[in-house]
Design an enzyme around this catalytic site. Structure first.
Site, mmCIF file in Angstrom:
data_model
loop_
_atom_site.group_PDB
_atom_site.id
_atom_site.type_symbol
_atom_site.label_atom_id
_atom_site.label_comp_id
_atom_site.label_asym_id
_atom_site.label_seq_id
_atom_site.Cartn_x
_atom_site.Cartn_y
_atom_site.Cartn_z
ATOM 1 N N LEU A 192 -13.297 31.744 6.587
ATOM 2 C CA LEU A 192 -12.982 31.602 8.011
ATOM 3 C C LEU A 192 -12.313 30.245 8.248
ATOM 4 O O LEU A 192 -12.974 29.268 8.586
ATOM 5 C CB LEU A 192 -14.301 31.704 8.797
ATOM 6 C CG LEU A 192 -14.254 32.271 10.194
ATOM 7 C CD1 LEU A 192 -15.637 32.693 10.627
ATOM 8 C CD2 LEU A 192 -13.656 31.306 11.182
ATOM 9 N N GLU A 215 -8.439 29.372 9.487
ATOM 10 C CA GLU A 215 -7.058 29.762 9.770
ATOM 11 C C GLU A 215 -6.047 28.723 9.312
ATOM 12 O O GLU A 215 -4.976 29.056 8.808
ATOM 13 C CB GLU A 215 -6.899 30.036 11.270
ATOM 14 C CG GLU A 215 -7.502 31.353 11.763
ATOM 15 C CD GLU A 215 -9.019 31.356 11.839
ATOM 16 O OE1 GLU A 215 -9.638 30.308 11.605
ATOM 17 O OE2 GLU A 215 -9.590 32.426 12.131
ATOM 18 N N GLN A 248 -7.230 37.452 12.947
ATOM 19 C CA GLN A 248 -8.129 38.539 13.358
ATOM 20 C C GLN A 248 -7.906 38.899 14.835
ATOM 21 O O GLN A 248 -7.860 40.064 15.199
ATOM 22 C CB GLN A 248 -9.566 38.143 13.100
ATOM 23 C CG GLN A 248 -10.488 39.329 13.051
ATOM 24 C CD GLN A 248 -11.753 39.024 12.279
ATOM 25 O OE1 GLN A 248 -12.562 38.226 12.732
ATOM 26 N NE2 GLN A 248 -11.941 39.649 11.134
ATOM 27 N N PHE A 249 -7.735 37.879 15.646
ATOM 28 C CA PHE A 249 -7.292 38.053 17.035
ATOM 29 C C PHE A 249 -6.273 36.948 17.293
ATOM 30 O O PHE A 249 -6.443 35.825 16.802
ATOM 31 C CB PHE A 249 -8.467 37.909 18.019
ATOM 32 C CG PHE A 249 -9.355 39.117 18.074
ATOM 33 C CD1 PHE A 249 -9.198 40.068 19.084
ATOM 34 C CD2 PHE A 249 -10.324 39.323 17.110
ATOM 35 C CE1 PHE A 249 -10.012 41.199 19.119
ATOM 36 C CE2 PHE A 249 -11.136 40.440 17.140
ATOM 37 C CZ PHE A 249 -10.991 41.387 18.143
ATOM 38 N N ALA A 250 -5.255 37.259 18.073
ATOM 39 C CA ALA A 250 -4.199 36.269 18.333
ATOM 40 C C ALA A 250 -4.790 34.971 18.887
ATOM 41 O O ALA A 250 -4.266 33.880 18.646
ATOM 42 C CB ALA A 250 -3.170 36.834 19.308
ATOM 43 N N ASP A 251 -5.896 35.097 19.617
ATOM 44 C CA ASP A 251 -6.547 33.922 20.220
ATOM 45 C C ASP A 251 -6.901 32.863 19.170
ATOM 46 O O ASP A 251 -6.916 31.672 19.450
ATOM 47 C CB ASP A 251 -7.838 34.339 20.930
ATOM 48 C CG ASP A 251 -7.613 35.501 21.874
ATOM 49 O OD1 ASP A 251 -7.759 35.315 23.079
ATOM 50 O OD2 ASP A 251 -7.264 36.602 21.394
ATOM 51 N N PHE A 252 -7.242 33.312 17.952
ATOM 52 C CA PHE A 252 -7.743 32.379 16.938
ATOM 53 C C PHE A 252 -6.630 31.551 16.299
ATOM 54 O O PHE A 252 -6.889 30.659 15.494
ATOM 55 C CB PHE A 252 -8.542 33.126 15.861
ATOM 56 C CG PHE A 252 -9.686 33.925 16.425
ATOM 57 C CD1 PHE A 252 -10.317 33.511 17.600
ATOM 58 C CD2 PHE A 252 -10.122 35.081 15.813
ATOM 59 C CE1 PHE A 252 -11.360 34.242 18.147
ATOM 60 C CE2 PHE A 252 -11.168 35.821 16.352
ATOM 61 C CZ PHE A 252 -11.789 35.402 17.520
ATOM 62 N N HIS A 266 -10.581 36.941 23.401
ATOM 63 C CA HIS A 266 -10.122 38.072 22.577
ATOM 64 C C HIS A 266 -9.055 38.855 23.345
ATOM 65 O O HIS A 266 -8.880 40.034 23.128
ATOM 66 C CB HIS A 266 -11.283 39.014 22.238
ATOM 67 C CG HIS A 266 -12.252 38.444 21.259
ATOM 68 N ND1 HIS A 266 -13.195 37.516 21.598
ATOM 69 C CD2 HIS A 266 -12.412 38.670 19.928
ATOM 70 C CE1 HIS A 266 -13.916 37.197 20.519
ATOM 71 N NE2 HIS A 266 -13.446 37.880 19.502
#
Ligand SMILES: Cc1ncc(C[n+]2csc(CCOP(=O)(O)OP(=O)(O)O)c2C)c(N)n1
Length: 662
Positions: free
Chosen positions: A399, A401, A423-427, A468
């Site tokens: 985990l 990025e 995993q989600f664009a937010d991250f 999310h």
């Protein structure tokens, strides 16, 4: 200082001496030129030369090194001509970066040196990517990255070491512990006794060595290199040293106690080695003097070359052109001819098919992401991929990025293509720096491309709350060097993903989560590309144009399908960077009334940019002000009623009526 020659011949010891002395004499000259105002800035590595020189000499010439701002010895040991280096430092056209980069922030493929960005820590994960490439190619090679003691406090240090350990990568991480990070002493930087102790926490080996002893550094790194290759493991080396000058010349050294200078002057890496060579009879005083004189003369000659660089010719076209690597072959474009046979597919299945066919097409394509292997990814897009392509090419990541984006860049250095699933664009916010400052700028800075696609499951409408659901495409549109694509149909989802992967540049690929299973369409079965940079004219109308993308296309189509009294022209942008200005202008020409519709929030959304462009370039064609319909300027709320109110769709009818009635 104890020197151990091991099996080095006299000739080799003298060669090491010459390589060690060379950066010192260059620096002494540079400091003089600085005082004379002939160069503008200098980051000194005086006192630390044994680390750069010893480590570089211990590596093969075609193994990648990621140096920092005090590693002149890396550049000189890789035999970069001084004349050209001087041009580089002056910002000359004929340096290593066409005048675009300063000091040591440049790389050279020819010399297997990856240029740093100012942020320091990001270099470390690039070394992971290179080491992964060596590992996948089963080459007997290692990569090597430098950090200072200050840099070890960055999250990038932790992420890069952890990834290297988890993936068993042959990387050497060198900490140059010189006592200070700018003015911050180490007791305000960390609490462990030695930074090397941290290796235990990552599950890797480490050692603390005297960084001022050239033979210790050389011998240690040579041995560690063998270990990393044989064991396929990373290694952390802490080199104890001292920074004899200020952070950079203008910043001074007032904050450093004089005793430290006294102690470390006695440990000078060059004088000590010189004295030992003389004592051992490897070198005579006469030979030593001759080497000094010859190097000083060579510096004068190289200075003439360096200062004789041509005047820079400013060419705006060349500046803009170099932000992207040219794509050499044009792929199999999506045309009516290759439209058949096609099958009805959901958006998500089209993304999956584009990815799957790209994996078949490109042997050098590797996928990375959290939970993408056995689990198949948060949205199951890569389910079954490991069965077909194996775990080496479909990689679960820890985990982290930032390190994974950096590793993707490192893979590019060795000719790989990578697709990283956010995993989600937010991250993406925690991998932001590597994207914004490394991937996007590297080709412009020194001609290296970042052959990386980042898949961004994006958008709201699914009750997933503030972290999310975000639409963050505008962050990237503002960054020259990236491409940003955003399909709205299954056919384009497949074609744009294939195009993004075959493009040698970094591409942010946005896939709207709410469209995954709600939208179905005809998708050609073949491997084909939807051209990046071309909008799609969805339907012709006379009363007004809706220019939009992603979910907005479906909102516009749904609206038009029930409001037969309004004739709506719809343009699906498909690519947000670079924008298809021709298609935008054509749409303005058709109706004269423009509604820019997007799910992103209003302020700073791409609608503002397009509106400004239309006003500047198509003013005469307008019959009304350009209107934007966007989501509220709030975070995305969780409660579905609140979210529906947040989304731009809630204000679509009102915006259309306003425009029609103008
Ligand atoms: C992310 C980031 N924060 C701050 C800086 C400003 N800065 C440049 S060098 C430096 C100190 C680095 O110290 P260290 O890693 O010990 O390396 P040294 O300069 O001592 O060789 C700082 C704070 C930076 N370049 N990047």
């Amino acid at each position: 200082m104890q020197f151990l020659r091991n099996d080095l011949t006299d000739g080799e010891l003298i060669d090491i001496y010459k390589q060690l002395l060379w950066p010192r004499l260059i620096e002494e000259k540079m400091l003089l030129l600085l005082r004379q105002g002939r160069i503008s800035k200098w980051f000194s590595g005086i006192g630390q030369e044994a680390i750069s020189v010893g480590a570089t000499l211990a590596m093969l010439e075609d193994e990648w090194i990621m140096p920092l701002h005090r590693n002149l010895g890396v550049f000189t040991c890789r035999k970069m001509p001084l004349g050209k280096l001087i041009r580089q430092w002056q910002g000359a056209q004929d340096g290593y970066s066409k005048g675009r980069e300063r000091s040591f922030h440049f790389g050279s493929r020819e010399h297997h040196i990856c240029g740093m960005i100012s942020h320091l820590g990001p270099q470390l994960a690039i070394a992971d990517g290179v080491a992964l490439a060596y590992k996948l190619k089963q080459q007997q090679k290692v990569s090597l990255a430098f950090t200072g003691d200050g840099g070890t406090s960055e999250g990038d240090f932790h992420e890069a070491l952890n990834v290297a350990a988890v993936w068993d990568l042959p990387v050497i991480f060198i900490i140059e512990n010189n006592g200070y990070g700018l003015s911050t002493p180490v007791n305000e930087q960390y609490r462990c006794a030695q930074l090397a102790d941290r290796a235990k926490g990552y599950g890797m080996e480490s050692v603390v060595i005297d960084g001022n002893n050239i033979l210790t550094v050389y011998d240690t790194i040579k041995g560690i290199r063998d270990y990393c290759i044989k064991e396929q493991q990373p290694y952390l080396v802490e080199c104890m040293t001292f920074r004899m000058r200020g952070h950079e010349e203008a910043s001074g050294t007032k904050y450093v106690p004089q005793e430290l200078f006294d102690v470390w002057s006695a440990k000078d890496p060059i004088t000590n080695y010189e004295n030992w060579l003389l004592d051992e009879g490897v070198l005579t005083q006469k030979e030593q003097d001759e080497i000094h004189t010859a190097q000083k003369l060579q510096i004068e000659d190289e200075l003439k070359i360096g200062f004789a660089s041509k005047e820079i010719i400013v060419d705006t076209r060349a500046e803009s052109k170099d932000i992207y690597r040219e794509k050499l072959s044009v792929g199999n474009l999506h045309t009516s001819a290759n439209h058949h046979p096609s099958t009805q597919k959901r958006f998500i299945d089209a993304v999956r098919e584009g990815l799957f066919q790209s994996m078949q097409q490109h042997d050098n394509l590797v996928l990375m992401g959290q939970d993408i292997a056995e689990y198949g990814g948060a949205f199951k897009i890569t389910e079954g991929f490991i069965k077909e392509f194996g775990k080496a090419r479909v990689r679960n990541t820890p985990l982290c990025e930032s390190a994974i984006v950096g590793a993707c860049l490192g893979m590019s250095l060795e000719g790989y293509k990578t697709v990283m699933e956010m995993q989600f664009a937010d991250f993406v916010s925690v991998g932001f720096n590597q994207i914004i400052n490394n991937l996007s700028k590297i080709h412009y800075r020194w001609g290296q491309n970042a052959d990386v696609v980042i898949r961004m499951p994006t958008g709201g409408g699914v009750g997933a709350g503030p972290f999310h659901s975000q639409s963050n495409e505008a962050w990237f549109v503002h960054t020259p060097g990236l491409k940003v694509v955003y399909p709205s149909t299954p056919a384009d989802a497949k074609g744009l993903l294939i195009a993004a992967i075959s493009d040698p540049n970094p591409v942010m690929y946005f896939e709207h989560k709410a469209l995954y299973r709600s939208v179905t369409g005809a998708v050609p079965e073949t491997y084909y590309e939807t051209e990046i940079g071309k909008a799609r004219h969805v339907q012709t109308g006379d009363d007004l144009s809706i220019i939009t993308y992603g979910a907005g296309v479906h909102w516009a189509e749904d609206y038009a399908s029930v409001h037969h009294d309004v004739s709506i022209d719809i343009l699906d942008l498909r690519t947000l960077l670079p924008l298809d200005y021709e298609a935008i202008a054509a749409s303005v020409k058709r109706t004269g009334k423009i509604l820019l519709l997007h799910e992103d929030t209003y302020i700073g959304g791409i609608g503002g940019e397009i509106s400004a462009w239309i006003t500047e370039n198509c003013f005469e064609l307008l019959d009304a002000p350009v209107i934007r319909c966007a989501s509220l300027d709030t975070p995305v709320p969780f409660n579905i009623e609140l979210e529906n109110n947040f989304l731009a769709k809630a204000r679509l009818d009102e915006s259309i009526q306003k425009l029609l009635n103008y």
